[in-house]
Scaffold this active site. Structure first.
Site, PDB file in Angstrom:
ATOM      1  N   MET A  63     -15.656  28.222   0.781  1.00 12.49           N
ATOM      2  CA  MET A  63     -15.026  28.139   2.095  1.00 12.49           C
ATOM      3  C   MET A  63     -14.929  29.481   2.820  1.00 12.49           C
ATOM      4  O   MET A  63     -14.721  29.509   4.029  1.00 12.49           O
ATOM      5  CB  MET A  63     -13.614  27.558   1.963  1.00 12.49           C
ATOM      6  CG  MET A  63     -13.608  26.117   1.504  1.00 12.49           C
ATOM      7  SD  MET A  63     -14.414  25.040   2.711  1.00 12.49           S
ATOM      8  CE  MET A  63     -14.984  23.718   1.649  1.00 12.49           C
ATOM      9  N   ASP A 366     -12.484  21.142   4.340  1.00 13.94           N
ATOM     10  CA  ASP A 366     -11.641  22.167   3.764  1.00 13.94           C
ATOM     11  C   ASP A 366     -11.892  23.431   4.567  1.00 13.94           C
ATOM     12  O   ASP A 366     -12.926  23.572   5.215  1.00 13.94           O
ATOM     13  CB  ASP A 366     -12.026  22.404   2.289  1.00 13.94           C
ATOM     14  CG  ASP A 366     -10.874  22.971   1.481  1.00 13.94           C
ATOM     15  OD1 ASP A 366      -9.881  23.396   2.090  1.00 13.94           O
ATOM     16  OD2 ASP A 366     -10.977  22.981   0.247  1.00 13.94           O
ATOM     17  N   THR A 367     -10.952  24.332   4.573  1.00 13.06           N
ATOM     18  CA  THR A 367     -11.162  25.638   5.168  1.00 13.06           C
ATOM     19  C   THR A 367     -10.094  26.554   4.619  1.00 13.06           C
ATOM     20  O   THR A 367      -9.344  26.175   3.730  1.00 13.06           O
ATOM     21  CB  THR A 367     -11.144  25.580   6.708  1.00 13.06           C
ATOM     22  OG1 THR A 367     -11.598  26.830   7.228  1.00 13.06           O
ATOM     23  CG2 THR A 367      -9.741  25.321   7.238  1.00 13.06           C
ATOM     24  N   VAL A 368     -10.022  27.759   5.106  1.00  7.18           N
ATOM     25  CA  VAL A 368      -9.073  28.726   4.571  1.00  7.18           C
ATOM     26  C   VAL A 368      -8.150  29.221   5.673  1.00  7.18           C
ATOM     27  O   VAL A 368      -8.605  29.721   6.703  1.00  7.18           O
ATOM     28  CB  VAL A 368      -9.801  29.926   3.933  1.00  7.18           C
ATOM     29  CG1 VAL A 368      -8.823  31.049   3.623  1.00  7.18           C
ATOM     30  CG2 VAL A 368     -10.502  29.493   2.662  1.00  7.18           C
ATOM     31  N   SER A 385     -13.597  31.981   7.175  1.00  8.19           N
ATOM     32  CA  SER A 385     -14.487  30.849   6.939  1.00  8.19           C
ATOM     33  C   SER A 385     -15.943  31.289   6.873  1.00  8.19           C
ATOM     34  O   SER A 385     -16.326  32.317   7.436  1.00  8.19           O
ATOM     35  CB  SER A 385     -14.311  29.833   8.081  1.00  8.19           C
ATOM     36  OG  SER A 385     -15.234  28.771   7.974  1.00  8.19           O
TER      37      SER A 385
END
Length: 420
Positions: A63, A366-368, A385
């Site tokens: 990610m 999903d990601t951060v 990302s």
């Protein structure tokens, strides 16, 4: 952890701890611990964010990573200032619709070296934020100290978590568009075992090339990434595969400080990074919802969710119509985020029927995001990302750095607002 301890860390929205001297929230416990350790050693919220971000680049590589971008909001408590930091990269000088058309592409591909058409900006964000931490917030920590935990996890290894194991299995399965990362030897070498099987939950993943890159960054600073050996290694990998990024593209890159966007929301002020960030859409959603009586709809009911979906639909339509690089087009942000426009949009929301279809979102996702607050009241909200999971799937040879594919969001239509 509870409110009886001075610091708190969380990796889940289901945990709501209180900390008197600071708090760190990330999607991985090792990153949260690295940020917390920076705070305990006297570091600022910015220091903790850099340390956590660097660890995420190792333990959450599907990610985010050194080969991606980041967008920051930083609150400087002593000055009472909120700043946005755009650490996303511009397109390569040779990237153009004509380049792709000549190779038979009608859209920028999502995987492979031709998906890498923008400069990775994340490291430049760490660098700019660290300067602010030292010069304005009085950080006692060194640049190298903030990268030490990440280098250690890359060199010594870490236990693969559920999210990483899931996406490794999916993207090396060969089933579905963009799922054939097992075809790329550098990716397999970095993220699969000797027999080509992707790592599973609990197995130890070591990334010696990435550890070496982090060690070189720690010793030489961010210049190593944009002007030094790492820049040359990335450019050499691109050249070997007829890619786009050059040493000149990397050398020309810089992160930018900007004024955050703001909208009032129910007695508070919501803030976001300005374009090219998509934050304008999130703020428009709030601006629309600010003119609807959501409480009367009852949280969790069908009408409540219908209202949110329709507000999101309207905001996304404006995003798709206007969002681009503000250096190349005028975006009417004052109007889009004005109370008057929010009221107009809210009046268009119907609880009886949908105003029209939206393109389906890809499953999973999903990601951060990470957030940090320190004892002085300094605060960081940061997105990091590489766009799609594992980005382009391309690992720059000898560096362990997985390169993003954010540029596949560009349009090759010369009339499109987000044209390349």
């Amino acid at each position: 952890m509870n409110s009886t301890v001075p610091y708190s860390a969380t990796v889940s929205a289901g945990i709501n701890p209180l900390g008197r001297k600071g708090m760190v929230s990330t999607p991985h416990y090792l990153a949260s611990q690295a940020g917390l350790d920076a705070l305990r050693r006297g570091g600022t919220a910015v220091d903790a964010a850099i340390a956590a971000s660097a660890v995420l680049s190792v333990v959450y590589p599907h990610m985010c990573g050194l080969g991606g971008d980041s967008f920051w909001l930083i609150y400087d408590a002593a000055r009472g200032e909120l700043k946005a930091l755009n650490a996303s990269g511009r397109a390569a000088a040779s990237a153009s619709p004509e380049f792709y058309a000549a190779r038979g592409f009608k859209a920028v591909p999502a995987r492979g070296y031709l998906a890498v058409n923008t400069v990775p900006g994340a490291v430049s964000g760490w660098d700019e934020a660290f300067r602010l931490s030292r010069e304005s917030m009085g950080s006692p920590l060194s640049w190298a100290e903030l990268l030490d935990a990440a280098r250690g996890y890359a060199e010594d290894g870490f236990a693969v978590g559920h999210s990483l194991a899931h996406w490794l299995a999916v993207d090396t399965s060969g089933q579905g568009a963009g799922r054939g990362l097992h075809q790329f030897p550098p990716f397999v070498e970095a993220f699969c075992k000797e027999n080509g099987r992707p790592y599973r939950v609990g197995e130890t993943l070591r990334q010696p090339d990435l550890a070496q890159s982090l060690a070189r960054l720690a010793q030489n600073g961010a210049d190593e990434f944009y002007h030094g050996g790492i820049a040359r290694a990335i450019a050499d990998s691109m050249m070997l595969h007829s890619g786009l990024l050059t040493v000149g593209d990397l050398a020309d890159h810089h992160a930018d400080w900007a004024e955050p966007l703001r909208v009032p929301y129910r007695g508070l002020t919501a803030c976001s990074a300005p374009p090219n960030s998509q934050g304008m859409a999130a703020l428009e959603i709030l601006n629309i919802c600010n003119h609807m009586d959501l409480a009367a709809l009852g949280e969790g009911g069908a009408d409540y969710y219908q209202a949110l979906v329709e507000a999101t639909r309207l905001a996304f339509q404006d995003r798709d119509r206007w969002l681009t690089d503000p250096a190349h087009a005028d975006i009417p942000l004052d109007r889009l985020l004005s109370p008057e426009y929010g009221q107009e949009q809210a009046a268009r929301v119907s609880l009886e029927k949908s105003a029209g279809p939206l393109p389906p979102l890809s499953p999973g996702g999903d990601t951060v995001w990470l957030g940090v607050v320190d004892a002085a009241g300094n605060a960081v909200s940061m997105l990091q990302s590489i766009y799609h999971e594992f980005g382009s799937g391309m690992v720059a040879v000898g560096t362990g750095i997985l390169l993003q594919n954010r540029g596949c969001a560009f349009s090759l239509d010369p009339t499109h607002v987000n044209r390349l």
